[in-house]
Design a protein around this motif. Structure first.
Motif, PDB file in Angstrom:
ATOM      1  N   UNK A 169       5.088 -62.002  98.667  1.00  0.00           N
ATOM      2  CA  UNK A 169       5.706 -61.138  97.871  1.00  0.00           C
ATOM      3  C   UNK A 169       5.217 -59.713  97.458  1.00  0.00           C
ATOM      4  N   UNK A 170       5.351 -58.737  97.564  1.00  0.00           N
ATOM      5  CA  UNK A 170       4.744 -56.679  97.070  1.00  0.00           C
ATOM      6  C   UNK A 170       3.896 -57.309  95.665  1.00  0.00           C
ATOM      7  N   UNK A 171       2.374 -57.562  96.027  1.00  0.00           N
ATOM      8  CA  UNK A 171       1.427 -57.360  95.067  1.00  0.00           C
ATOM      9  C   UNK A 171       0.348 -55.893  95.356  1.00  0.00           C
ATOM     10  N   UNK A 172      -0.134 -56.420  94.297  1.00  0.00           N
ATOM     11  CA  UNK A 172      -1.654 -55.432  94.497  1.00  0.00           C
ATOM     12  C   UNK A 172      -2.568 -55.882  95.676  1.00  0.00           C
ATOM     13  N   UNK A 173      -2.182 -57.058  96.167  1.00  0.00           N
ATOM     14  CA  UNK A 173      -3.506 -57.964  96.718  1.00  0.00           C
ATOM     15  C   UNK A 173      -3.550 -57.376  98.627  1.00  0.00           C
ATOM     16  N   UNK A 174      -2.489 -56.617  98.942  1.00  0.00           N
ATOM     17  CA  UNK A 174      -1.900 -57.253 100.222  1.00  0.00           C
ATOM     18  C   UNK A 174      -1.025 -55.755 100.703  1.00  0.00           C
ATOM     19  N   UNK A 175      -2.067 -54.382 101.330  1.00  0.00           N
ATOM     20  CA  UNK A 175      -0.812 -53.370 101.805  1.00  0.00           C
ATOM     21  C   UNK A 175      -0.794 -53.455 103.262  1.00  0.00           C
TER      22      UNK A 175
END
Length: 310
Positions: A49-55
């Protein structure tokens, strides 16, 4: 041993760890499941789910699929580093929740219940509503959720028209498509339900021109995506009286800012994105089934069409 990375944030990890392990164990899978990894190249599946740790998905060189916990994928589908298959979340719990919310709000507006619930003057002024068979309801978007809601409403005898960009055929539903079909759908929509995915083609789809195509006194219900609606155009249509009411569950910015005009508008009902929230047990079962399918070489469920954007 199948290696599964849970990349959906610490809060969701606390909610999903036990249901996921239970679902994976029930399918007899041999796996490791963790919210972190020392070796991205060893990861087979990413629960996301969109989150800062994985782009950046580039280090996940051997990942077989990204399995989203969200139904909407507009925040990830354009990520150029995500080259592996992407599956979105569709599950029975989410579908049932959406149908219940949509049916409840269509019935609320169909029966005119607000005038009795919000009746500070204690006025005795009965108004007999039409029967459901005489109420024209339109559903924009005939994916899994849209079809389920359209069928649920038709099952209650509402006169239901459904619109989608590509032609659909659904028993009991008048199905239209294309630009002309959209105009026809809007022109008869006394109650309009928005359940389209958010893409470049659907953003601001309900603009001033299309609101004007709806019957005077129509109602807009949006449990789909906030940006489907041109907010300024909707507020203007509400102020003019052309649109009688809007019940909105999703917004461009969430939580909806406290100073947003929707909060104070007498013809707007705001609900805080509750129409189809996820039930962890049923979502975990969908994730586990897709991992089982991937390991068995079977097609994954709910694969995203990158070209279409959903």
């Amino acid at each position: 041993m199948t290696t599964i990375l849970f990349a959906a944030g610490s809060k969701r990890w606390a909610e999903y760890e036990t249901p996921l392990r239970r679902a994976l164990d029930a399918l007899g899978l041999d796996y490791t499941l963790s919210p972190e990894t020392d070796d991205p190249a060893q990861v087979d599946y990413i629960i996301y789910a969109p989150n800062p740790s994985l782009h950046d998905f580039t280090p996940l060189t051997n990942a077989k699929a990204v399995l989203s916990l969200w139904a909407g994928v507009e925040r990830i589908v354009g990520n150029e580093t995500l080259t592996m298959p992407l599956a979105r979340m569709v599950n029975d719990g989410m579908t049932e929740g959406m149908v219940e919310w949509v049916v409840a709000n269509v019935l609320r507006h169909h029966l005119g219940l607000d005038r009795y619930v919000l009746n500070p003057t204690r006025e005795w002024a009965p108004r007999v509503p039409p029967l459901a068979r005489d109420r024209k309801v339109a559903v924009l978007g005939l994916g899994a959720l849209g079809q389920a809601c359209a069928k649920g409403l038709a099952g209650m005898n509402f006169d239901v028209t459904g619109w989608s960009r590509s032609r659909k055929d659904i028993a009991g539903i008048t199905c239209l498509s294309g630009d002309d079909g959209l105009a026809q759908t809007l022109a008869r929509a006394e109650i309009l339900v928005l359940l389209l995915p958010l893409t470049a083609d659907t953003e601001n789809l309900l603009n001033a021109k299309r609101l004007a195509q709806m019957p005077a006194g129509a109602v807009v219900i949006n449990p789909g995506r906030g940006p489907l609606i041109d907010d300024d155009a909707l507020l203007a249509a509400l102020d003019s009286g052309h649109i009688a009411h809007a019940t909105l569950d999703v917004f461009r910015k969430e939580p909806l800012p406290a100073d947003h005009p929707y909060w104070a508008h007498p013809k707007v009902t705001v609900t805080p994105h509750i129409a189809s929230d996820f039930r962890t047990d049923s979502a975990a079962q969908v994730i586990a089934e897709n991992i089982r399918r991937g390991e068995a070489g079977e097609p994954l469920l709910h694969l995203v069409d990158r070209g279409a954007g959903y």
